[in-house]
Design a protein around this motif. Sequence first.
Motif, PDB file in Angstrom:
ATOM      1  N   VAL A  19       0.866  -1.181   0.000  1.00 20.07           N
ATOM      2  CA  VAL A  19       0.000   0.000   0.000  1.00 20.07           C
ATOM      3  C   VAL A  19       0.901   1.229   0.000  1.00 20.07           C
ATOM      4  CG1 VAL A  19      -1.732   1.326   1.271  1.00 20.07           C
ATOM      5  CG2 VAL A  19      -1.854  -1.179   1.235  1.00 20.07           C
ATOM      6  N   GLY A  20       0.643   2.166  -0.916  1.00 24.26           N
ATOM      7  CA  GLY A  20       1.388   3.415  -0.955  1.00 24.26           C
ATOM      8  C   GLY A  20       0.452   4.592  -0.821  1.00 24.26           C
ATOM      9  N   GLN A  21       0.905   5.610  -0.112  1.00 21.23           N
ATOM     10  CA  GLN A  21       0.068   6.800   0.065  1.00 21.23           C
ATOM     11  C   GLN A  21       0.845   8.051  -0.300  1.00 21.23           C
ATOM     12  OE1 GLN A  21      -2.250   7.340   3.751  1.00 21.23           O
ATOM     13  NE2 GLN A  21      -1.542   9.465   3.800  1.00 21.23           N
ATOM     14  N   GLY A  22       0.237   8.886  -1.135  1.00 23.16           N
ATOM     15  CA  GLY A  22       0.760  10.211  -1.426  1.00 23.16           C
ATOM     16  C   GLY A  22       0.033  11.226  -0.577  1.00 23.16           C
ATOM     17  N   THR A  23       0.786  12.166  -0.014  1.00 20.60           N
ATOM     18  CA  THR A  23       0.196  13.141   0.884  1.00 20.60           C
ATOM     19  C   THR A  23       0.845  14.506   0.694  1.00 20.60           C
ATOM     20  OG1 THR A  23      -0.168  13.684   3.246  1.00 20.60           O
ATOM     21  CG2 THR A  23       1.853  12.528   2.691  1.00 20.60           C
ATOM     22  N   PRO A  24       0.105  15.579   0.887  1.00 22.59           N
ATOM     23  CA  PRO A  24       0.754  16.886   0.900  1.00 22.59           C
ATOM     24  C   PRO A  24       1.748  16.974   2.061  1.00 22.59           C
ATOM     25  CG  PRO A  24      -1.648  17.096   0.813  1.00 22.59           C
ATOM     26  CD  PRO A  24      -1.347  15.673   1.126  1.00 22.59           C
ATOM     27  N   GLY A  25       2.722  17.836   1.906  1.00 22.83           N
ATOM     28  CA  GLY A  25       3.633  18.091   3.014  1.00 22.83           C
ATOM     29  C   GLY A  25       4.927  17.307   2.953  1.00 22.83           C
ATOM     30  N   THR A  26       5.644  17.339   4.058  1.00 29.28           N
ATOM     31  CA  THR A  26       6.958  16.702   4.182  1.00 29.28           C
ATOM     32  C   THR A  26       6.819  15.368   4.892  1.00 29.28           C
ATOM     33  OG1 THR A  26       8.003  18.876   4.340  1.00 29.28           O
ATOM     34  CG2 THR A  26       9.307  17.000   5.052  1.00 29.28           C
ATOM     35  N   MET A  78      -0.178   4.293  11.380  1.00 32.63           N
ATOM     36  CA  MET A  78      -1.638   4.416  11.456  1.00 32.63           C
ATOM     37  C   MET A  78      -2.314   3.601  10.359  1.00 32.63           C
ATOM     38  SD  MET A  78      -1.928   8.477  12.429  1.00 32.63           S
ATOM     39  CE  MET A  78      -3.702   8.531  12.675  1.00 32.63           C
ATOM     40  N   LEU A  79      -1.711   3.559   9.159  1.00 33.93           N
ATOM     41  CA  LEU A  79      -2.285   2.745   8.086  1.00 33.93           C
ATOM     42  C   LEU A  79      -2.162   1.252   8.399  1.00 33.93           C
ATOM     43  CD1 LEU A  79      -1.503   4.190   4.540  1.00 33.93           C
ATOM     44  CD2 LEU A  79      -3.724   3.706   5.560  1.00 33.93           C
ATOM     45  N   LYS A  80      -1.008   0.860   8.923  1.00 32.20           N
ATOM     46  CA  LYS A  80      -0.809  -0.560   9.235  1.00 32.20           C
ATOM     47  C   LYS A  80      -1.772  -1.018  10.329  1.00 32.20           C
ATOM     48  CE  LYS A  80       3.296  -2.475   9.128  1.00 32.20           C
ATOM     49  NZ  LYS A  80       3.301  -3.216   7.855  1.00 32.20           N
ATOM     50  N   GLU A  81      -2.055  -0.151  11.284  1.00 29.59           N
ATOM     51  CA  GLU A  81      -3.022  -0.481  12.333  1.00 29.59           C
ATOM     52  C   GLU A  81      -4.396  -0.769  11.750  1.00 29.59           C
ATOM     53  OE1 GLU A  81      -3.089   2.801  14.982  1.00 29.59           O
ATOM     54  OE2 GLU A  81      -1.059   2.433  15.768  1.00 29.59           O
ATOM     55  N   ARG A  82      -4.742  -0.066  10.691  1.00 25.59           N
ATOM     56  CA  ARG A  82      -6.087  -0.170  10.129  1.00 25.59           C
ATOM     57  C   ARG A  82      -6.213  -1.215   9.013  1.00 25.59           C
ATOM     58  NH1 ARG A  82      -5.194   4.490  12.416  1.00 25.59           N
ATOM     59  NH2 ARG A  82      -6.923   5.776  13.223  1.00 25.59           N
ATOM     60  N   LEU A  83      -5.102  -1.493   8.328  1.00 23.91           N
ATOM     61  CA  LEU A  83      -5.173  -2.404   7.186  1.00 23.91           C
ATOM     62  C   LEU A  83      -4.562  -3.771   7.455  1.00 23.91           C
ATOM     63  CD1 LEU A  83      -4.272   0.064   4.271  1.00 23.91           C
ATOM     64  CD2 LEU A  83      -6.538  -0.711   4.980  1.00 23.91           C
ATOM     65  N   GLY A  84      -3.761  -3.895   8.486  1.00 26.38           N
ATOM     66  CA  GLY A  84      -3.164  -5.190   8.783  1.00 26.38           C
ATOM     67  C   GLY A  84      -1.712  -5.277   8.333  1.00 26.38           C
ATOM     68  N   ASP A  85      -1.197  -6.490   8.320  1.00 26.05           N
ATOM     69  CA  ASP A  85       0.225  -6.722   8.069  1.00 26.05           C
ATOM     70  C   ASP A  85       0.524  -6.713   6.575  1.00 26.05           C
ATOM     71  OD1 ASP A  85       2.852  -7.207   8.555  1.00 26.05           O
ATOM     72  OD2 ASP A  85       2.632  -9.380   8.722  1.00 26.05           O
ATOM     73  N   VAL A  86       0.606  -5.511   6.033  1.00 25.61           N
ATOM     74  CA  VAL A  86       0.926  -5.322   4.615  1.00 25.61           C
ATOM     75  C   VAL A  86       1.973  -4.210   4.528  1.00 25.61           C
ATOM     76  CG1 VAL A  86      -0.982  -3.690   4.294  1.00 25.61           C
ATOM     77  CG2 VAL A  86      -0.034  -4.861   2.317  1.00 25.61           C
ATOM     78  N   PRO A  87       2.970  -4.318   3.658  1.00 24.19           N
ATOM     79  CA  PRO A  87       3.968  -3.249   3.546  1.00 24.19           C
ATOM     80  C   PRO A  87       3.308  -1.920   3.160  1.00 24.19           C
ATOM     81  CG  PRO A  87       4.732  -5.231   2.435  1.00 24.19           C
ATOM     82  CD  PRO A  87       3.310  -5.481   2.794  1.00 24.19           C
ATOM     83  N   VAL A  88       3.691  -0.856   3.864  1.00 29.67           N
ATOM     84  CA  VAL A  88       3.101   0.457   3.650  1.00 29.67           C
ATOM     85  C   VAL A  88       4.216   1.469   3.368  1.00 29.67           C
ATOM     86  CG1 VAL A  88       1.849   2.369   4.743  1.00 29.67           C
ATOM     87  CG2 VAL A  88       1.051   0.029   5.053  1.00 29.67           C
ATOM     88  N   TYR A  89       3.979   2.330   2.374  1.00 24.77           N
ATOM     89  CA  TYR A  89       4.937   3.360   1.994  1.00 24.77           C
ATOM     90  C   TYR A  89       4.219   4.706   1.922  1.00 24.77           C
ATOM     91  CZ  TYR A  89       7.529  -0.785   0.587  1.00 24.77           C
ATOM     92  OH  TYR A  89       8.146  -2.012   0.586  1.00 24.77           O
ATOM     93  N   ILE A  90       4.869   5.749   2.456  1.00 22.09           N
ATOM     94  CA  ILE A  90       4.287   7.088   2.458  1.00 22.09           C
ATOM     95  C   ILE A  90       5.251   8.022   1.741  1.00 22.09           C
ATOM     96  CG2 ILE A  90       3.238   8.908   3.860  1.00 22.09           C
ATOM     97  CD1 ILE A  90       1.943   6.245   4.389  1.00 22.09           C
ATOM     98  N   GLU A  91       4.701   8.881   0.884  1.00 27.80           N
ATOM     99  CA  GLU A  91       5.549   9.788   0.108  1.00 27.80           C
ATOM    100  C   GLU A  91       4.776  11.077  -0.177  1.00 27.80           C
ATOM    101  OE1 GLU A  91       8.197  11.461  -1.007  1.00 27.80           O
ATOM    102  OE2 GLU A  91       9.131   9.498  -1.390  1.00 27.80           O
ATOM    103  N   ASN A  92       5.492  12.141  -0.471  1.00 30.51           N
ATOM    104  CA  ASN A  92       4.878  13.401  -0.876  1.00 30.51           C
ATOM    105  C   ASN A  92       4.025  13.194  -2.130  1.00 30.51           C
ATOM    106  OD1 ASN A  92       5.458  15.835  -2.966  1.00 30.51           O
ATOM    107  ND2 ASN A  92       5.006  16.623  -0.929  1.00 30.51           N
ATOM    108  N   ASP A  93       2.895  13.886  -2.211  1.00 34.11           N
ATOM    109  CA  ASP A  93       1.951  13.645  -3.309  1.00 34.11           C
ATOM    110  C   ASP A  93       2.512  14.052  -4.681  1.00 34.11           C
ATOM    111  OD1 ASP A  93       1.856  16.358  -2.666  1.00 34.11           O
ATOM    112  OD2 ASP A  93      -0.327  16.469  -2.572  1.00 34.11           O
ATOM    113  N   ALA A  94       3.272  15.149  -4.744  1.00 37.78           N
ATOM    114  CA  ALA A  94       3.858  15.548  -6.021  1.00 37.78           C
ATOM    115  C   ALA A  94       4.873  14.515  -6.505  1.00 37.78           C
ATOM    116  CB  ALA A  94       4.522  16.918  -5.898  1.00 37.78           C
ATOM    117  N   ASN A  95       5.613  13.920  -5.569  1.00 36.80           N
ATOM    118  CA  ASN A  95       6.560  12.866  -5.933  1.00 36.80           C
ATOM    119  C   ASN A  95       5.826  11.635  -6.461  1.00 36.80           C
ATOM    120  OD1 ASN A  95       8.711  14.448  -5.177  1.00 36.80           O
ATOM    121  ND2 ASN A  95       8.918  13.533  -3.157  1.00 36.80           N
ATOM    122  N   CYS A  96       4.689  11.327  -5.864  1.00 39.99           N
ATOM    123  CA  CYS A  96       3.896  10.193  -6.351  1.00 39.99           C
ATOM    124  C   CYS A  96       3.379  10.455  -7.759  1.00 39.99           C
ATOM    125  CB  CYS A  96       2.721   9.919  -5.412  1.00 39.99           C
ATOM    126  SG  CYS A  96       3.184   9.165  -3.850  1.00 39.99           S
ATOM    127  N   ALA A  97       2.905  11.667  -8.004  1.00 39.34           N
ATOM    128  CA  ALA A  97       2.422  12.007  -9.345  1.00 39.34           C
ATOM    129  C   ALA A  97       3.550  11.893 -10.366  1.00 39.34           C
ATOM    130  CB  ALA A  97       1.835  13.417  -9.350  1.00 39.34           C
TER     131      ALA A  97
END
Length: 317
Positions: free
Chosen positions: A66-73, A96-115
């Motif tokens: 699971v990957g998430q793009g978000t505003p900010g740093t 917080m994502l892992k708590e809600r989705l379970g044991d799955v690899p999670v990655y967080i990155e700036n939204d512009a970088n994801c785009a």
Amino acid sequence: MLSIGIDLGGTNIVASVVNDKYEILGTGKLPTAVPRSAEEIFDDIASACKNAMNQANVNINDISSVGQGTPGTVNGDGVIEFANNLGFDNVPAKDMLKERLGDVPVYIENDANCAALGEAYAGCGNGASNFVAVTLGTGVGSGIIVDGKIVSGVNFAGGECGHMVIMVDGEPCTCGRKGCWEAYASASALIRQTRAAMDLYPDSAMHDIVKEEGKVSGRTAFDAMRKGDIAGTNVVNNYIKYVACGLINIVNALQPEIICVGGGICNEGDTLMDPLRRYVQAERYSIHSKIQTKIMKAELGNGAGVIGAALLGSKNQ
């Protein structure tokens, strides 16, 4: 292989199940509804993910990452250190994502970088390993890909091309500096430039266009130019020069294979892109090089963020 990409914006939360051909199989969308707590927002992020999986007829056991793009740093631990539009300070997004989705690899990155990642691999980049994406929106967003990896800098705040200065002591920028590229090349800047020209030229066709449409928009000056209006033409020509100035700076600094230009202004198509290419060709430093940076229009639209976020897992391996 399936993954989930999440695009967390100030208006909406969008989550999509994406396959290894970059196809979106299912999507969940909920309003971000700020201001509210990070806990509430992440509850809805998890709900959007589950809605996307239900639409795709899969479950979390079918998801590789699971990957998430978000505003900010965002730092290397998956903590959103600061996102002013969301009211986030040191939010442990990955945990917080892992708590809600379970044991799955999670990655967080700036939204512009994801785009940028999405366009580089699934859009106009066609797999380019050295690539820059620029989005002309409320601000000027940007993401830099070098050797197939996102450039985040030593403090995970890199890639902010919108805040390089193109006019010393120029227009104030929301970042606190003066003369930033964003203060001249964003859609917000174009609207401000259009209004200023309308004040100077009360007979301009822009006034009739605004009366008909009910507001000044990024299209107003372009529409007036197409009617032969001199004031509208001047606004467009100056705006394109501002955009081109930043693009040339990026070319000279990085020499990427492709610079992708996106945002609503790009709906103007060749009216915008052709003169931008001419400016870059005329003013680039690498005038004698056989290989030159291509200036291309973004292809994925709103899908770039979720597809790029879905790619975070495979690109971090």
